[in-house]
Structures are given as C-alpha cells and as structure tokens.
Motif scaffolding. Structure first.
Motif, PDB file in Angstrom:
ATOM      1  N   UNK A  73       5.487   4.076   5.300  1.00 53.38           N
ATOM      2  CA  UNK A  73       4.549   5.198   5.334  1.00 53.38           C
ATOM      3  C   UNK A  73       3.282   4.871   4.560  1.00 53.38           C
ATOM      4  N   UNK A  74       2.166   5.466   5.011  1.00 50.34           N
ATOM      5  CA  UNK A  74       0.893   5.290   4.327  1.00 50.34           C
ATOM      6  C   UNK A  74       0.113   6.598   4.342  1.00 50.34           C
ATOM      7  N   UNK A  75      -0.490   6.903   3.217  1.00 47.32           N
ATOM      8  CA  UNK A  75      -1.436   8.016   3.090  1.00 47.32           C
ATOM      9  C   UNK A  75      -2.818   7.393   2.989  1.00 47.32           C
ATOM     10  N   UNK A  76      -3.716   7.747   3.908  1.00 46.01           N
ATOM     11  CA  UNK A  76      -5.058   7.177   3.923  1.00 46.01           C
ATOM     12  C   UNK A  76      -6.045   8.252   3.508  1.00 46.01           C
ATOM     13  N   UNK A  77      -6.665   8.026   2.365  1.00 46.54           N
ATOM     14  CA  UNK A  77      -7.629   8.976   1.824  1.00 46.54           C
ATOM     15  C   UNK A  77      -8.981   8.724   2.481  1.00 46.54           C
ATOM     16  N   UNK A  78      -9.589   9.794   2.948  1.00 47.91           N
ATOM     17  CA  UNK A  78     -10.900   9.736   3.591  1.00 47.91           C
ATOM     18  C   UNK A  78     -11.527  11.115   3.496  1.00 47.91           C
TER      19      UNK A  78
END
Length: 179
Positions: A73-78
């Motif tokens: 899993x990955x959380x991509x901050x943008x």
C-alpha cells in the motif's frame, strides 16, 4: 491484451526511492475502491461506515507483494485528488507501520513527484505534526463502525520505508517468479 496494473506496470526504475503508485482511492473519498486482482479493474469494496475521508491519495506499488497477499500500500500526498487507476511517480518519504485484523499492513508514505507543492519533501519528519495525527486518526477509526480493529504502531523514516519496498519487490519476484 488487457494490462493488469498489479502485474504489468513496473514498480519504477528509481525504486526504492521513487516508485510508481497506482491510485485506487482519491484523497477526500469515502468510497473504498480495490483492485480486482484477477481482472485488473477497480471495484467498489464498500462505502466507509464511519464519516471519515481518506487523508491522501491511496493505492499500491505494482509488482510488490506483502504478507497480507496484496501489493504494498502507498499513500501519495499531493495538493490534488488523483483519479483512480492513475499511475503517479511518488517519492518515498516514510512508512506507517500498522496491524489490520492481526496482520501487518504497512502503508508507504510518499509525495507526488510532479506536484511542486510537496515534491521538495524528503522525509516524513518534514510533514506537519497535525497531518501525521490526521493519518493516524483516520486509520485507527475508519473501521470502528464495522467492529474491526486497526492498530497504528508507529511512523518511520524513508530509510525504513525503502527497505520495506525492497522486500516487497523481492517477495513479489519470489511468489510470481518474475525477474
């Protein structure tokens, strides 16, 4: 030929520092989309029972494998919501160590390389403390009304996160026999 985002998209030439993230859920959503592993399509798993919203774009790193039999899993901050099934170059900055239903379920934390508002961030220690608290709160609470327990153990730096990415890539190769 239909491409499966898990198996047919590369994890990224600059991994473990910069990886490809495949977004399943845009930030601000209450819809829990998941990759259907067989078809490669997204399916609506459920609408979150709690009145909480994903704090960052959420997805997975292709050609990775973890103990929960899913990709990492990955959380991509943008600053923007990233549409589902979009591939985004993501700079790994840390990891949230988590136990979900008794199993390890790490969440890599990254920033979108193509977003100048966050691409300067190199390590999770540079994130506002309140944002870390929001992420912890979301993952501790989002399954409570389903009577399921999630334990957020700790947040760790990019070096620990990069080691987790390396292991998940190797585990994928071991399980699926790909080089």
């Amino acid at each position: 030929m239909n491409a499966n985002p898990w198996h047919d998209v590369p994890y990224g030439e600059e991994s473990p520092r910069i990886v490809n993230g495949i977004i399943e859920i845009p930030k601000g959503s209450r819809a829990k989309y998941e990759l259907d592993k067989e078809t490669g399509l997204l399916k609506l798993d459920r609408v979150l029972f709690s009145s909480v919203y994903y704090p960052a774009n959420y997805g997975f790193i292709p050609q990775t494998y973890c103990d929960d039999k899913d990709p990492l899993d990955i959380l991509v901050i943008s600053q923007v919501k990233i549409v589902p099934l979009c591939m985004v170059e993501a700079k790994v900055i840390g990891v949230m160590r988590m136990i979900d239903g008794g199993e390890a379920d790490d969440k890599i934390i990254a920033v979108a390389q193509g977003d100048p508002s966050v691409s300067h961030i190199e390590d999770i220690s540079q994130l506002p403390e309140h944002f870390i608290s929001e992420m912890r709160n979301f993952f501790e609470d989002y399954k409570k009304l389903e009577h399921k327990t999630v334990v957020v153990e700790e947040f760790q730096d990019r070096f620990v996160a990069e080691q987790i990415v390396i292991k998940a890539i190797q585990d994928y190769k071991d399980v699926f026999g790909k080089n």
